[in-house]
Design a protein around this motif. Structure first.
Motif, PDB file in Angstrom:
ATOM      1  N   ALA A  22      44.921  25.747  46.516  1.00 19.09           N
ATOM      2  CA  ALA A  22      43.328  26.365  46.334  1.00 19.09           C
ATOM      3  C   ALA A  22      43.196  25.811  44.737  1.00 19.09           C
ATOM      4  O   ALA A  22      41.727  25.336  44.595  1.00 19.09           O
ATOM      5  CB  ALA A  22      43.570  27.673  46.348  1.00 19.09           C
ATOM      6  N   ALA A  23      44.042  25.674  44.492  1.00 14.50           N
ATOM      7  CA  ALA A  23      44.249  25.423  42.686  1.00 14.50           C
ATOM      8  C   ALA A  23      43.569  23.436  42.798  1.00 14.50           C
ATOM      9  O   ALA A  23      42.800  23.141  41.421  1.00 14.50           O
ATOM     10  CB  ALA A  23      45.409  25.635  42.000  1.00 14.50           C
ATOM     11  N   GLU A  24      44.180  22.945  43.628  1.00 16.48           N
ATOM     12  CA  GLU A  24      44.237  21.313  43.355  1.00 16.48           C
ATOM     13  C   GLU A  24      42.737  21.201  44.253  1.00 16.48           C
ATOM     14  O   GLU A  24      42.032  20.491  43.429  1.00 16.48           O
ATOM     15  CB  GLU A  24      44.912  20.941  44.630  1.00 16.48           C
ATOM     16  N   GLN A  25      42.222  22.576  44.383  1.00 13.75           N
ATOM     17  CA  GLN A  25      40.663  22.096  45.284  1.00 13.75           C
ATOM     18  C   GLN A  25      39.637  22.541  44.281  1.00 13.75           C
ATOM     19  O   GLN A  25      38.660  23.251  44.297  1.00 13.75           O
ATOM     20  CB  GLN A  25      40.563  22.662  46.326  1.00 13.75           C
ATOM     21  N   GLY A  26      39.997  23.513  42.856  1.00 14.31           N
ATOM     22  CA  GLY A  26      39.093  24.295  41.541  1.00 14.31           C
ATOM     23  C   GLY A  26      39.067  25.505  41.940  1.00 14.31           C
ATOM     24  O   GLY A  26      37.973  25.436  40.857  1.00 14.31           O
ATOM     25  N   TYR A  27      39.802  26.086  42.132  1.00 19.34           N
ATOM     26  CA  TYR A  27      39.531  27.145  42.540  1.00 19.34           C
ATOM     27  C   TYR A  27      40.740  28.103  40.908  1.00 19.34           C
ATOM     28  O   TYR A  27      41.549  27.114  40.878  1.00 19.34           O
ATOM     29  CB  TYR A  27      40.243  28.311  43.743  1.00 19.34           C
ATOM     30  N   ALA A  28      39.849  28.595  40.640  1.00 17.53           N
ATOM     31  CA  ALA A  28      40.923  29.289  39.747  1.00 17.53           C
ATOM     32  C   ALA A  28      41.275  31.010  40.312  1.00 17.53           C
ATOM     33  O   ALA A  28      40.748  31.580  40.885  1.00 17.53           O
ATOM     34  CB  ALA A  28      40.067  30.373  38.311  1.00 17.53           C
ATOM     35  N   ILE A  29      42.937  31.075  40.089  1.00 17.97           N
ATOM     36  CA  ILE A  29      43.507  31.218  41.541  1.00 17.97           C
ATOM     37  C   ILE A  29      43.881  33.042  40.764  1.00 17.97           C
ATOM     38  O   ILE A  29      44.523  33.250  39.614  1.00 17.97           O
ATOM     39  CB  ILE A  29      44.632  31.370  41.806  1.00 17.97           C
ATOM     40  N   CYS A  30      43.978  34.193  41.306  1.00 16.82           N
ATOM     41  CA  CYS A  30      44.959  35.674  40.942  1.00 16.82           C
ATOM     42  C   CYS A  30      46.161  35.106  42.183  1.00 16.82           C
ATOM     43  O   CYS A  30      45.426  35.479  43.142  1.00 16.82           O
ATOM     44  CB  CYS A  30      44.073  36.865  40.953  1.00 16.82           C
ATOM     45  N   VAL A  31      47.159  35.614  40.875  1.00 16.29           N
ATOM     46  CA  VAL A  31      48.133  35.220  42.302  1.00 16.29           C
ATOM     47  C   VAL A  31      49.245  36.490  42.441  1.00 16.29           C
ATOM     48  O   VAL A  31      49.301  37.335  41.412  1.00 16.29           O
ATOM     49  CB  VAL A  31      49.739  34.202  41.231  1.00 16.29           C
ATOM     50  N   THR A  57      48.854  38.719  38.936  1.00 17.81           N
ATOM     51  CA  THR A  57      48.840  39.964  39.039  1.00 17.81           C
ATOM     52  C   THR A  57      49.514  41.524  39.277  1.00 17.81           C
ATOM     53  O   THR A  57      49.627  40.732  41.209  1.00 17.81           O
ATOM     54  CB  THR A  57      47.522  40.227  38.668  1.00 17.81           C
ATOM     55  N   ALA A  58      50.175  41.860  39.077  1.00 16.53           N
ATOM     56  CA  ALA A  58      50.991  42.446  39.725  1.00 16.53           C
ATOM     57  C   ALA A  58      50.324  43.631  40.223  1.00 16.53           C
ATOM     58  O   ALA A  58      49.400  44.450  39.886  1.00 16.53           O
ATOM     59  CB  ALA A  58      52.476  43.182  38.559  1.00 16.53           C
ATOM     60  N   ALA A  59      49.886  44.291  41.606  1.00 12.45           N
ATOM     61  CA  ALA A  59      49.625  45.039  42.422  1.00 12.45           C
ATOM     62  C   ALA A  59      50.093  45.351  43.274  1.00 12.45           C
ATOM     63  O   ALA A  59      50.363  44.726  44.529  1.00 12.45           O
ATOM     64  CB  ALA A  59      48.048  45.206  42.522  1.00 12.45           C
ATOM     65  N   ASP A  60      50.417  46.861  43.747  1.00 14.57           N
ATOM     66  CA  ASP A  60      50.617  46.888  45.153  1.00 14.57           C
ATOM     67  C   ASP A  60      49.531  47.360  46.238  1.00 14.57           C
ATOM     68  O   ASP A  60      48.511  48.269  45.872  1.00 14.57           O
ATOM     69  CB  ASP A  60      51.213  48.077  45.477  1.00 14.57           C
ATOM     70  N   ILE A  61      49.278  46.814  46.826  1.00 19.99           N
ATOM     71  CA  ILE A  61      47.847  46.844  47.842  1.00 19.99           C
ATOM     72  C   ILE A  61      47.537  47.892  48.217  1.00 19.99           C
ATOM     73  O   ILE A  61      46.665  47.779  48.643  1.00 19.99           O
ATOM     74  CB  ILE A  61      47.082  44.854  48.352  1.00 19.99           C
ATOM     75  N   ALA A  62      48.342  47.818  48.531  1.00 21.15           N
ATOM     76  CA  ALA A  62      48.528  49.969  49.306  1.00 21.15           C
ATOM     77  C   ALA A  62      48.278  50.986  48.292  1.00 21.15           C
ATOM     78  O   ALA A  62      47.836  52.038  49.070  1.00 21.15           O
ATOM     79  CB  ALA A  62      50.107  50.352  49.724  1.00 21.15           C
ATOM     80  N   SER A  63      47.970  50.869  47.266  1.00 21.99           N
ATOM     81  CA  SER A  63      47.563  51.711  46.226  1.00 21.99           C
ATOM     82  C   SER A  63      46.424  51.442  46.400  1.00 21.99           C
ATOM     83  O   SER A  63      45.996  50.291  45.555  1.00 21.99           O
ATOM     84  CB  SER A  63      48.954  51.695  45.092  1.00 21.99           C
ATOM     85  N   GLU A  64      45.433  51.862  45.977  1.00 25.62           N
ATOM     86  CA  GLU A  64      43.929  52.190  45.844  1.00 25.62           C
ATOM     87  C   GLU A  64      43.770  52.181  44.123  1.00 25.62           C
ATOM     88  O   GLU A  64      42.961  51.053  43.813  1.00 25.62           O
ATOM     89  CB  GLU A  64      43.140  53.228  46.415  1.00 25.62           C
ATOM     90  N   GLU A  65      43.895  52.909  43.502  1.00 28.09           N
ATOM     91  CA  GLU A  65      44.699  52.228  41.401  1.00 28.09           C
ATOM     92  C   GLU A  65      44.504  51.136  41.324  1.00 28.09           C
ATOM     93  O   GLU A  65      44.113  50.667  40.583  1.00 28.09           O
ATOM     94  CB  GLU A  65      45.383  53.498  41.136  1.00 28.09           C
ATOM     95  N   ASP A  66      45.808  50.790  42.364  1.00 25.62           N
ATOM     96  CA  ASP A  66      46.273  48.973  41.944  1.00 25.62           C
ATOM     97  C   ASP A  66      45.401  48.232  42.261  1.00 25.62           C
ATOM     98  O   ASP A  66      44.997  47.609  41.628  1.00 25.62           O
ATOM     99  CB  ASP A  66      47.711  49.075  42.358  1.00 25.62           C
ATOM    100  N   VAL A  67      44.949  48.418  43.267  1.00 25.44           N
ATOM    101  CA  VAL A  67      43.507  47.525  44.059  1.00 25.44           C
ATOM    102  C   VAL A  67      42.590  47.689  43.557  1.00 25.44           C
ATOM    103  O   VAL A  67      42.075  46.265  42.823  1.00 25.44           O
ATOM    104  CB  VAL A  67      43.528  47.921  45.018  1.00 25.44           C
ATOM    105  N   VAL A  68      41.700  49.031  42.438  1.00 32.11           N
ATOM    106  CA  VAL A  68      40.588  48.480  41.976  1.00 32.11           C
ATOM    107  C   VAL A  68      41.370  48.091  40.051  1.00 32.11           C
ATOM    108  O   VAL A  68      40.230  47.240  40.001  1.00 32.11           O
ATOM    109  CB  VAL A  68      40.326  50.165  41.875  1.00 32.11           C
ATOM    110  N   HIS A  69      42.471  48.223  40.094  1.00 37.87           N
ATOM    111  CA  HIS A  69      42.823  47.646  38.448  1.00 37.87           C
ATOM    112  C   HIS A  69      42.682  46.250  38.824  1.00 37.87           C
ATOM    113  O   HIS A  69      42.587  45.259  38.012  1.00 37.87           O
ATOM    114  CB  HIS A  69      44.087  48.200  38.093  1.00 37.87           C
TER     115      HIS A  69
END
Ligand code: NAP
Length: 248
Positions: A22-31, A57-69
């Motif tokens: 995706a980066a090669e195709q011009g997207y800015a990426i959040c890893v 960016t670290a985030a546990d996607i199972a955590s609502e708070e982490d996802v919002v952050h």
């Protein structure tokens, strides 16, 4: 407008391959990653060294708070998200249903189902024309396990991917006239670390003879389909599934 892509679980495997392509195709990426900061940083540095833009960016996607952050961090550091790949997924030790307890079900469903819903929710709030957004695209990473069922291995995981298939169908229709397309890929047996989580690192070698093409798949082969679904070339495609499973 800059293309801003969040890929959950992109420190390793299919997510990492998708991030680099995706980066090669011009997207800015959040890893996004859960624990493996070193792997996430290495994906980011290979993108930035090639002239791309990425943050880890670290985030546990199972955590609502982490996802919002996670989404707030992207707002601040990359700009409004235009694309989401719900890729992070987990499975546990291979076993039969009779040995699966509620704690395990909650863990697997929390990441694979709740996490995907929460990330979709945050993306829609930013993308939907109903909320003043400019539209966008979501790709869910399901699995052929949703139709094969993974007997004797992880029926819980397979069922979580069944939920993702249904979510893809419903959400695609729900936001179709708000500028958002929602599609899914269903990988088959792909060479990544996930099989080690089930207790069988060499699982693809064992099962590949059952695949009509007689081989396992590579993360980049899944990434190619994800990037097509995100792209303008797929502008009339929503609620669709691409199986990347060698005919399985
Ligand atoms: P993988 O190599 O095991 O990598 C998993 C990635 O997800 C890692 O980046 C991990 O982060 C991240 N992750 C796990 N739990 C997370 C959580 N709660 N929050 C945020 N990130 C989390 O997996 P993969 O094989 O590439 O699988 C990617 C997706 O493809 C999954 O949804 C999987 O179900 C699906 N899939 C895979 C196959 C296959 O054969 N490989 C087949 C069908 C479908 P850390 O690095 O920090 O641990």
């Amino acid at each position: 407008m800059e293309k801003v892509l969040i890929i959950t679980g992109s420190s390793r495997g299919i997510g990492a391959a998708t991030a680099c392509l995706a980066a090669e195709q011009g997207y800015a990426i959040c890893v996004n990653y859960l624990r493996n900061q070193e792997a996430a940083r290495s994906v980011v540095s290979s993108i930035t060294q090639a002239g791309g833009r990425a943050i880890a960016t670290a985030a546990d996607i199972a955590s609502e708070e982490d996802v919002v952050h996670l989404f707030q961090t992207v707002d601040e550091q990359l700009g409004k998200v235009t694309a989401l790949v719900n890729n992070a997924g987990t499975l546990e030790q291979q076993t039969r249903v009779e040995n699966i307890d509620a704690a395990r079900l909650n863990r697997v469903f929390a990441t694979n189902i709740t996490g995907s819903f929460l990330c979709a929710r945050e993306a829609i709030k930013r993308m939907s024309t109903k909320h003043g957004g400019a539209g966008g695209a979501i790709v869910n990473v399901s699995s052929v396990a949703s139709r094969l069922g993974s007997p004797g291995e992880y029926v819980d995981y397979a069922a979580s991917k069944g939920a993702i298939d249904t979510m893809t169908i419903g959400l695609a229709k729900e936001v179709a006239d708000e500028g958002i397309r929602v599609n899914a890929v269903r990988p088959g047996f792909i060479y990544t670390d996930i099989h080690a989580s089930g207790g069988e690192p060499n699982r693809v070698e064992r099962v590949k003879e059952s695949v009509p093409m007689k081989r396992g798949g590579h993360a980049i082969e899944v990434a190619n389909a994800i990037l097509w679904l995100l792209s303008a070339e797929a502008s009339y495609t929503t609620g669709a599934f691409i199986d990347i499973a060698g005919g399985k």
